[in-house]
Design a protein around this motif. Structure first.
Motif, PDB file in Angstrom:
ATOM      1  N   THR A 171       0.851  -1.204   0.034  1.00 26.85           N
ATOM      2  CA  THR A 171       0.062   0.017  -0.083  1.00 26.85           C
ATOM      3  C   THR A 171       0.833   1.310  -0.129  1.00 26.85           C
ATOM      4  O   THR A 171       2.021   1.223   0.447  1.00 26.85           O
TER       5      THR A 171
ATOM      6  N   SER B 171     -13.216   5.844  -4.922  1.00 30.58           N
ATOM      7  CA  SER B 171     -12.512   4.491  -4.754  1.00 30.58           C
ATOM      8  C   SER B 171     -12.771   3.657  -5.899  1.00 30.58           C
ATOM      9  O   SER B 171     -13.783   3.820  -6.835  1.00 30.58           O
TER      10      SER B 171
ATOM     11  N   ILE C 186      -4.332   4.760 -10.372  1.00 37.04           N
ATOM     12  CA  ILE C 186      -3.411   5.837 -10.237  1.00 37.04           C
ATOM     13  C   ILE C 186      -2.462   5.700 -11.224  1.00 37.04           C
ATOM     14  O   ILE C 186      -1.809   4.584 -11.234  1.00 37.04           O
TER      15      ILE C 186
ATOM     16  N   HIS D 298      -6.752   3.680  -6.190  1.00 32.54           N
ATOM     17  CA  HIS D 298      -7.280   4.486  -4.974  1.00 32.54           C
ATOM     18  C   HIS D 298      -8.370   3.610  -4.154  1.00 32.54           C
ATOM     19  O   HIS D 298      -9.180   3.285  -4.823  1.00 32.54           O
TER      20      HIS D 298
ATOM     21  N   GLY E 236      -3.618   4.038  -1.351  1.00 34.00           N
ATOM     22  CA  GLY E 236      -3.761   3.332  -2.696  1.00 34.00           C
ATOM     23  C   GLY E 236      -3.164   1.943  -2.385  1.00 34.00           C
ATOM     24  O   GLY E 236      -2.336   1.912  -1.381  1.00 34.00           O
TER      25      GLY E 236
END
Length: 327
Positions: free
Chosen positions: A273, A285, A289, A312, A323
């Motif tokens: 993460t 959400s 990314i 994300h 993320g």
């Protein structure tokens, strides 16, 4: 169908019970107001970090809204909105020969616009985040997931669990003498069934994100962004924003692609993460990314601008959103 409006398709605030060594993240939130914003073509752009017009155009073709529909009591349906994307797989069709120049004159500077169908086709893998819908067992049955781009109709994609089934927990911050460790639901990234229809617009090259190679290591300081498309209104509550903030200056309008930029602020010890400073709201959400193409420090060899590096998943604290690495 009874549409109850946008349900919370993102993680909601839920602290761990008193005395628990584990805590969950907060809901989506505005990290910083007052960031520069502009319009490039028809795309709204907001953030502290630069992105070229070429990359704006490229990722604008890839922004899409995911809509998850569940059956409810009686004949009602519950609808939830999130973001997502399509990840490029193996090529499944040769690129057709493009048409001759306008009027058949090969020397003409005015060229016929290339039809979307003329681009090469690749296997497309739908991806989004687990949306924390917290559906009670047997309360609702998952019906379908659709995706919609700004310039096209809704299309069905096969997501086995609707992007909502949780699978354990993963540690995103280790504990210290003064603080408890911070956990999040593991398996946050939800993949759908591969799409392999060469004539489908969903398998065309402009719609597809290219994943960064497995050798790439995301690091603090990398400049990143998300491209979002939404058909719903947002509120100050959705963004955790003060009522004094003008939301359109931060997030742009609905029915238009909006790109928000930020940076990587922290990477977990397990490199599963990472924290980032991109402004988000509930309904973001699942957004893919990607790497920006300007002011990027230590650009790794073999990693191209716009490559997808993560998904994300939600808000973490007052200065960070969260993320998951895209693997």
């Amino acid at each position: 169908m009874s549409n109850r409006g946008r349900k919370r398709g993102d993680s909601l605030s839920s602290a761990g019970s008193e005395g628990s060594p584990k805590t969950k993240g907060r809901g989506e939130r505005l990290i910083a107001s007052g960031r520069p914003h502009s319009t490039v073509g028809t795309t709204f752009l907001s953030g502290d970090h630069g992105i070229s017009p070429g990359l704006v155009s490229t990722v604008s073709n890839r922004a899409c809204q995911f809509t998850m529909t569940f059956s409810d009591e009686g004949d009602d349906h519950s609808v939830y909105y999130g973001q997502g994307g399509l990840i490029r797989g193996n090529k499944i069709a040769e690129t057709p020969v493009r048409g001759a120049t306008a009027g058949g004159n090969s020397n003409s500077r005015k060229r016929r616009r290339v039809s979307f169908s003329q681009f090469a086709s690749y296997a497309a893998i739908p991806v989004t985040a687990k949306h924390h819908l917290e559906l009670a067992q047997g309360d609702r049955a998952y019906l379908r997931t659709t995706i919609k781009f700004v310039d096209g109709p809704e299309k069905d994609v096969s997501m086995p669990d609707g992007g909502c089934t949780m699978t354990g927990e993963v540690e995103i911050r280790v504990g210290t003498n003064d603080t408890a460790p911070l956990f999040w639901d593991a398996g946050e990234v939800s993949f759908g069934d591969e799409i392999c229809r060469p004539q489908s617009s969903l398998t065309k090259k402009p719609r597809l994100y290219v994943k960064a190679p497995n050798t790439f290591r995301l690091a603090v300081g990398h400049k990143i962004g998300i491209a979002v498309y939404r058909t719903f209104d947002i509120t100050h509550e959705d963004a955790g924003a003060p009522i004094s903030v003008r939301l359109e200056d931060v997030y742009g309008p609905k029915h238009q692609v909006c790109i928000y930029t930020g940076g990587v602020t922290e990477v977990s010890e397990q490199s599963e993460t990472f924290c980032h400073s991109i402004n988000t709201f509930e309904g973001c959400s699942g957004a893919v990314i990607f790497l920006l193409d300007q002011d990027q420090e230590d650009a790794p060899e073999g990693v191209a601008d716009g490559m997808a590096v993560g998904i994300h998943v939600g808000g973490l604290d007052i200065t960070n959103n969260l993320g998951f690495m895209l693997k």
